[in-house]
Every structure is written in C-alpha cells, then in structure tokens.
Scaffold this motif. Structure first.
Motif, PDB file in Angstrom:
ATOM      1  N   ALA A   4       0.999  -1.132  -0.043  1.00 57.64           N
ATOM      2  CA  ALA A   4       0.213   0.092  -0.084  1.00 57.64           C
ATOM      3  C   ALA A   4       0.929   1.260  -0.014  1.00 57.64           C
ATOM      4  O   ALA A   4       2.174   1.158   0.321  1.00 57.64           O
ATOM      5  CB  ALA A   4      -0.783   0.110   1.196  1.00 57.64           C
ATOM      6  N   ASN A   5       0.248   2.271  -0.133  1.00 56.73           N
ATOM      7  CA  ASN A   5       1.086   3.568  -0.008  1.00 56.73           C
ATOM      8  C   ASN A   5       1.814   3.783   1.089  1.00 56.73           C
ATOM      9  O   ASN A   5       1.521   3.388   2.319  1.00 56.73           O
ATOM     10  CB  ASN A   5       0.090   4.969  -0.194  1.00 56.73           C
ATOM     11  CG  ASN A   5      -0.394   4.825  -1.755  1.00 56.73           C
ATOM     12  OD1 ASN A   5       0.054   4.115  -2.762  1.00 56.73           O
ATOM     13  ND2 ASN A   5      -1.519   5.947  -1.937  1.00 56.73           N
ATOM     14  N   ASN A   6       3.080   4.389   0.942  1.00 59.09           N
ATOM     15  CA  ASN A   6       4.063   4.681   1.868  1.00 59.09           C
ATOM     16  C   ASN A   6       4.605   3.407   2.768  1.00 59.09           C
ATOM     17  O   ASN A   6       5.090   3.633   3.712  1.00 59.09           O
ATOM     18  CB  ASN A   6       3.397   5.346   3.107  1.00 59.09           C
ATOM     19  CG  ASN A   6       2.654   6.698   2.639  1.00 59.09           C
ATOM     20  OD1 ASN A   6       3.088   7.303   1.532  1.00 59.09           O
ATOM     21  ND2 ASN A   6       1.722   7.291   3.130  1.00 59.09           N
ATOM     22  N   ARG A   7       4.588   2.346   1.953  1.00 57.91           N
ATOM     23  CA  ARG A   7       5.197   1.272   2.357  1.00 57.91           C
ATOM     24  C   ARG A   7       6.537   0.711   1.283  1.00 57.91           C
ATOM     25  O   ARG A   7       6.264   1.264   0.180  1.00 57.91           O
ATOM     26  CB  ARG A   7       4.504   0.040   2.360  1.00 57.91           C
ATOM     27  CG  ARG A   7       3.514   0.204   3.713  1.00 57.91           C
ATOM     28  CD  ARG A   7       2.540  -0.958   3.664  1.00 57.91           C
ATOM     29  NE  ARG A   7       1.859  -0.842   4.950  1.00 57.91           N
ATOM     30  CZ  ARG A   7       0.615  -1.375   5.506  1.00 57.91           C
ATOM     31  NH1 ARG A   7       0.066  -2.128   4.651  1.00 57.91           N
ATOM     32  NH2 ARG A   7       0.083  -1.120   6.614  1.00 57.91           N
ATOM     33  N   HIS A  35       6.134   2.389  -2.478  1.00 61.17           N
ATOM     34  CA  HIS A  35       4.921   2.356  -3.263  1.00 61.17           C
ATOM     35  C   HIS A  35       3.948   3.727  -3.025  1.00 61.17           C
ATOM     36  O   HIS A  35       4.205   4.284  -1.995  1.00 61.17           O
ATOM     37  CB  HIS A  35       4.201   1.068  -2.575  1.00 61.17           C
ATOM     38  CG  HIS A  35       3.009   0.858  -3.308  1.00 61.17           C
ATOM     39  ND1 HIS A  35       2.976  -0.044  -4.548  1.00 61.17           N
ATOM     40  CD2 HIS A  35       1.735   1.239  -3.460  1.00 61.17           C
ATOM     41  CE1 HIS A  35       2.068  -0.090  -5.131  1.00 61.17           C
ATOM     42  NE2 HIS A  35       0.984   0.611  -4.518  1.00 61.17           N
ATOM     43  N   GLY A  36       3.546   4.066  -3.992  1.00 60.70           N
ATOM     44  CA  GLY A  36       2.816   5.404  -4.317  1.00 60.70           C
ATOM     45  C   GLY A  36       3.601   6.771  -4.373  1.00 60.70           C
ATOM     46  O   GLY A  36       3.003   7.752  -4.489  1.00 60.70           O
ATOM     47  N   ALA A  37       4.739   6.336  -4.770  1.00 58.06           N
ATOM     48  CA  ALA A  37       5.807   7.531  -4.858  1.00 58.06           C
ATOM     49  C   ALA A  37       6.203   7.681  -6.554  1.00 58.06           C
ATOM     50  O   ALA A  37       6.966   8.366  -6.721  1.00 58.06           O
ATOM     51  CB  ALA A  37       6.827   7.696  -4.031  1.00 58.06           C
ATOM     52  N   SER A  38       5.638   6.842  -7.337  1.00 51.22           N
ATOM     53  CA  SER A  38       5.832   6.740  -8.820  1.00 51.22           C
ATOM     54  C   SER A  38       7.516   6.674  -8.745  1.00 51.22           C
ATOM     55  O   SER A  38       8.114   7.154  -9.770  1.00 51.22           O
ATOM     56  CB  SER A  38       5.465   8.426  -9.444  1.00 51.22           C
ATOM     57  OG  SER A  38       4.129   8.458  -9.350  1.00 51.22           O
ATOM     58  N   PRO A  42       3.718   3.339 -13.895  1.00 54.30           N
ATOM     59  CA  PRO A  42       2.246   3.215 -13.044  1.00 54.30           C
ATOM     60  C   PRO A  42       1.689   1.624 -13.488  1.00 54.30           C
ATOM     61  O   PRO A  42       1.201   1.319 -12.445  1.00 54.30           O
ATOM     62  CB  PRO A  42       1.585   4.192 -13.968  1.00 54.30           C
ATOM     63  CG  PRO A  42       2.771   5.186 -14.715  1.00 54.30           C
ATOM     64  CD  PRO A  42       3.673   4.106 -14.675  1.00 54.30           C
ATOM     65  N   GLU A  45       3.131  -0.646 -10.620  1.00 55.54           N
ATOM     66  CA  GLU A  45       2.737  -0.026  -9.200  1.00 55.54           C
ATOM     67  C   GLU A  45       1.241  -0.812  -8.979  1.00 55.54           C
ATOM     68  O   GLU A  45       0.757  -0.967  -8.082  1.00 55.54           O
ATOM     69  CB  GLU A  45       3.059   1.496  -9.275  1.00 55.54           C
ATOM     70  CG  GLU A  45       2.634   1.989  -7.732  1.00 55.54           C
ATOM     71  CD  GLU A  45       3.443   3.542  -7.771  1.00 55.54           C
ATOM     72  OE1 GLU A  45       3.124   4.203  -8.395  1.00 55.54           O
ATOM     73  OE2 GLU A  45       4.409   3.709  -6.461  1.00 55.54           O
ATOM     74  N   ASP A  46       0.343  -0.291  -9.998  1.00 60.50           N
ATOM     75  CA  ASP A  46      -0.966  -0.700  -9.760  1.00 60.50           C
ATOM     76  C   ASP A  46      -1.317  -2.177  -9.619  1.00 60.50           C
ATOM     77  O   ASP A  46      -1.952  -2.521  -8.943  1.00 60.50           O
ATOM     78  CB  ASP A  46      -1.686  -0.291 -11.092  1.00 60.50           C
ATOM     79  CG  ASP A  46      -1.969   1.233 -11.214  1.00 60.50           C
ATOM     80  OD1 ASP A  46      -1.500   2.039 -10.364  1.00 60.50           O
ATOM     81  OD2 ASP A  46      -2.387   1.670 -12.319  1.00 60.50           O
ATOM     82  N   ALA A  49      -0.144  -3.481  -6.147  1.00 60.75           N
ATOM     83  CA  ALA A  49      -1.088  -2.707  -4.905  1.00 60.75           C
ATOM     84  C   ALA A  49      -2.095  -4.206  -4.345  1.00 60.75           C
ATOM     85  O   ALA A  49      -2.496  -4.865  -5.076  1.00 60.75           O
ATOM     86  CB  ALA A  49      -2.138  -1.526  -5.240  1.00 60.75           C
TER      87      ALA A  49
END
Ligand SMILES: [Zn+2]
Length: 161
Positions: A4-7, A35-38, A42, A45-46, A49
């Motif tokens: 998830a974002n920020n991991r 993750h979530g920081a490009s 893309p 990353e998608d 998730a």
C-alpha cells in the motif's frame, strides 16, 4: 502486511519483451521501491497494490502504462559540432540535454553521418510491451525520512548533495 502507499516493497523480477528477450532482471530481492511515490512505472505499481510477501504475479504492461509510446518527434538530427570534439560519437551513446521547454532529457545517439548526428529522445523502452514476472520478497513501513524524500534509503548512511 499488504502493499500500500507509504510502504517499502522489495521484489524479485524478470522483465521480458514480447519476443521473450530478457530486458532486465533482479532476483536477489535487492530491488526496493516506495509504493505510491511513482518510483516505478504506473502499470507495475497498480498491479502490485494489495499483494503480500511471497505472492507471485505475471503482468503484461502496455507502453502507455510503462514508458510511453515512441514519438518520432523526439528523433532529430543535430550538427556534429554540438558534441564534444574530443570524443568519438557512436550509436548507443547517451547524452544529457535540455528540451526546448527546459526539461532535462536523456538522448541516445541513433546514427552518425559525416557532420550530422541523429539523436533519439525517446526512453529506450518507449513503445515496448513490458512482461513482468514478479515475486514480492518483503514489505515494511517507510521511515519518516524516506517519505519526506520520496524514495527508499538503503542500510547504509544516506547523504544528498
Ligand atoms: Zn533520500
């Protein structure tokens, strides 16, 4: 823990084109991203998730979710004298330059004729279908400093210029 974002996620992967040529590979888990920081394309990353450590997946990513389509407008011929005279200019060499709108750009030498050098400003993987086999190795929360910087810090002391 899920991705998830920020991991911070470490993965092992093999990247192939549609002709089964290996473009890139990292199988020791040393590849990490935030993750979530490009930090990664893309499409990948998608696809990652929500996955957990130990999960494996195969994903085929079209150019528009990867490095973009090839743009022939980014191929141009420039005079040889614009390059350093002391170096031989050969196909495959890469140079940093600025686009007309001031963006930093990496161009690859495509062709060298007498006084003319053809350079290609497309990413080398532009227009390429990217086929990833990925195994998720590890997931952890990012540190406050990593979140502030927008990238992963390794186990060693980290300095920025
Ligand atoms: Zn940093």
């Amino acid at each position: 823990m899920q991705i998830a974002n920020n991991r911070v996620v470490s993965i092992a992967y093999t990247l192939k084109d549609n002709d089964d040529n290996i473009i890139d590979q990292s199988d020791d888990g040393s590849f990490c991203y935030l993750h979530g920081a490009s930090n990664i394309i893309p499409g990948l990353e998608d696809a990652l998730a929500g996955k957990a450590a130990g999960d494996e997946l195969s994903v085929s990513i079209p150019p528009e979710q990867g490095y973009g389509e090839r743009d022939t407008g980014r191929i141009q011929s420039v005079p040889r004298e614009m390059f350093p005279a002391e170096h031989d200019i050969e196909p495959g060499m890469q140079f940093h330059t600025q686009s007309p709108d001031g963006q930093m750009l990496v161009v690859t030498v495509a062709k060298v004729e007498d006084d003319l050098v053809t350079v290609d400003g497309n990413h080398p993987l532009a227009g390429v279908q990217l086929n990833f086999d990925v195994k998720i190795m590890d997931i952890r929360e990012a540190t406050a400093e990593e979140l502030e910087h927008g990238h992963v810090h390794g186990p060693h002391e980290h300095h920025h210029d």
